[in-house]
Design a protein around this motif. Structure first.
Motif, PDB file in Angstrom:
ATOM      1  N   ALA A 127      41.581  35.468  38.656  1.00  0.00           N
ATOM      2  CA  ALA A 127      40.718  36.602  38.304  1.00  0.00           C
ATOM      3  C   ALA A 127      39.283  36.328  38.712  1.00  0.00           C
ATOM      4  O   ALA A 127      38.577  37.228  39.197  1.00  0.00           O
ATOM      5  N   GLY A 177      36.423  45.979  40.063  1.00  0.00           N
ATOM      6  CA  GLY A 177      37.070  44.726  40.438  1.00  0.00           C
ATOM      7  C   GLY A 177      37.306  43.815  39.254  1.00  0.00           C
ATOM      8  O   GLY A 177      38.320  43.106  39.188  1.00  0.00           O
ATOM      9  N   LEU A 188      38.844  36.961  42.436  1.00  0.00           N
ATOM     10  CA  LEU A 188      38.818  38.393  42.741  1.00  0.00           C
ATOM     11  C   LEU A 188      37.512  39.035  42.275  1.00  0.00           C
ATOM     12  O   LEU A 188      36.951  39.898  42.964  1.00  0.00           O
ATOM     13  N   GLN A 189      37.028  38.623  41.119  1.00  0.00           N
ATOM     14  CA  GLN A 189      35.751  39.147  40.628  1.00  0.00           C
ATOM     15  C   GLN A 189      34.610  38.756  41.552  1.00  0.00           C
ATOM     16  O   GLN A 189      33.698  39.550  41.810  1.00  0.00           O
ATOM     17  N   SER A 199      41.054  42.514  38.162  1.00  0.00           N
ATOM     18  CA  SER A 199      41.350  41.089  38.051  1.00  0.00           C
ATOM     19  C   SER A 199      41.935  40.737  36.685  1.00  0.00           C
ATOM     20  O   SER A 199      42.681  39.757  36.554  1.00  0.00           O
TER      21      SER A 199
END
Length: 314
Positions: free
Chosen positions: A226, A276, A229-230, A280
Motif C-alpha cells: 500500500a 490512490g 502504491l500511495q 491502496s
C-alpha cells in the motif's frame, strides 16, 4: 471457453503465501467491480479532500513564509485557523472515506462468499442494506475503540505518576502494542458475523492471539504494498507542491506557479493522491479478511473437533 477458476473461500486454513494469493486473486477476479464501486462511492469524497489538502498546504506555506520574514500576529492567527479548519475537514473526510471503503470491500467479500454466482450481476442497490449495516458497525467500533484508547491512556498516565521508572513504563507501552495486534481483525469479525460488538472483540482477541504472527506479517507486507502504491500517486502532487513553495518563497516565476491553471493542476493531483490512498487500502483490508478466515477456520474447527472427540465423555 476458459474454465472458471475455483471460488476463493473465505474460511480456509492457508499458509502466509496462500493468504496473499487469495487477496490478490480476489482483486484480479473482481477488479472491474472494485474499481467501479470504489470510484462511485469514494471519488466524490476525494474531490473534497483535494480542496482540503491543498488548503492545508497553503496554510502551512503561509506560516513558513512568516518564519523567514516579519511576523504579523493577525496574519499568523488567520493562517493557524486555516490550518486547523482544513486539517479538521481532511480528517473527517478521511474517516468517512475509510469507513465507506471498508464497508464496501467487506460487503463484496461477504456477498462473494455467500453467493454461488459470486459477484456476477451484483449492483450497489443490492449491496445497500449490507453497506449501511457495515457503516453502522464500523462507527460503533470507532466509538468503542476511542473509549479503549482513553482507558489505556488513563492507565498509562496513572502508572507514570506512581512508577517513575521509565523501563517499567516502556514495558507497559510494549505490552499495549502487543495486545493491540488482535484488534486488526476486530472489524472482519464484527462485519462478517452477526454477533454483538463485545462478543466480536472477545473473538478477535481469541483468534488474534492464536494467530498473532500471521496478523503482523499480513499487516507489514500489505502495508508495504500500500505504501508503494500511495507513493506512486503522491509523488506528482508532492513535487508540484514543492515547486510552488520554492517559487513563492523566492518570488521568482511566481506568476506561473500560482496561476489558476497551476493551482487547478495541483488540485487534480491532490484528488489522484487521495484516491490512490483509498485504492491502496484494499490490499490491507483483503489481507486481514483472509487472515480472519484462516484464523476462524483453524481455531474454531479445532474446537469443534475437540467437542466431537469429547462427546462420549459428557
Amino acid at each position: 471457453m476458459e474454465a472458471q477458476k475455483p471460488k476463493i473461500a473465505l474460511y480456509a486454513q492457508r499458509s502466509f503465501g496462500e493468504k496473499l494469493t487469495a487477496a490478490f486473486d480476489f482483486i484480479k477476479e473482481n477488479s472491474k467491480l472494485l474499481m467501479k464501486f470504489t470510484t462511485y462511492l469514494i471519488l466524490p469524497l476525494c474531490l473534497l479532500q483535494g480542496l482540503s489538502l491543498n488548503g492545508l498546504m497553503s496554510g502551512a506555506m503561509a506560516l513558513g513564509d512568516m518564519t523567514g520574514g516579519s511576523f504579523d500576529s493577525s496574519v499568523a492567527g488567520s493562517s493557524v485557523m486555516m490550518l486547523v479548519t482544513y486539517y479538521s475537514l481532511y480528517a473527517v473526510l478521511y474517516l468517512l472515506g475509510t469507513v465507506m471503503l471498508t464497508s464496501l470491500v467487506y460487503a463484496l467479500v461477504r456477498t462473494y462468499n455467500e453467493r454461488e454466482e459470486r459477484l456476477e450481476g451484483v449492483t450497489l442497490g443490492m449491496l445497500k442494506p449490507l453497506l449501511f449495516r457495515n457503516v453502522r458497525r464500523l462507527f460503533l467500533i470507532a466509538i468503542v475503540g476511542v473509549l479503549l484508547v482513553l482507558l489505556v491512556g488513563g492507565v498509562a498516565g496513572f502508572l507514570v505518576t506512581i512508577i517513575p521508572v521509565m523501563i517499567l513504563v516502556s514495558l507497559f507501552v510494549l505490552l499495549v502494542i502487543v495486545v493491540s495486534v488482535p484488534l486488526a481483525i476486530w472489524a472482519p469479525v464484527y462485519l462478517f458475523e452477526d454477533i454483538h460488538i463485545m462478543d466480536a472483540l472477545k473473538k478477535a482477541y481469541r483468534l488474534g492471539f492464536a494467530t498473532w504472527g500471521g496478523i503482523v506479517l499480513i499487516s507489514i507486507v500489505m502495508g508495504f504494498i500500500a505504501l508503494i502504491l500511495q507513493g506512486v500517486t503522491m509523488i506528482p502532487w508532492y513535487i508540484g507542491t514543492i515547486v510552488k513553495y520554492i517559487f513563492v518563497m523566492t518570488d521568482t516565476g511566481g506568476g506561473a506557479t500560482v496561476s489558476v491553471g497551476y493551482n487547478f493542476m495541483l488540485y487534480l493531483l491532490a484528488v489522484v493522491q487521495a484516491f490512490g490512498v483509498y485504492l491502496s487500502m484494499i490490499f490491507s483490508l483483503l489481507g486481514l479478511a483472509y487472515q480472519y478466515g484462516h484464523a476462524s477456520e483453524k481455531i474454531d474447527y479445532v474446537m469443534v473437533e475437540n467437542d466431537i472427540d469429547n462427546f462420549d465423555k459428557l
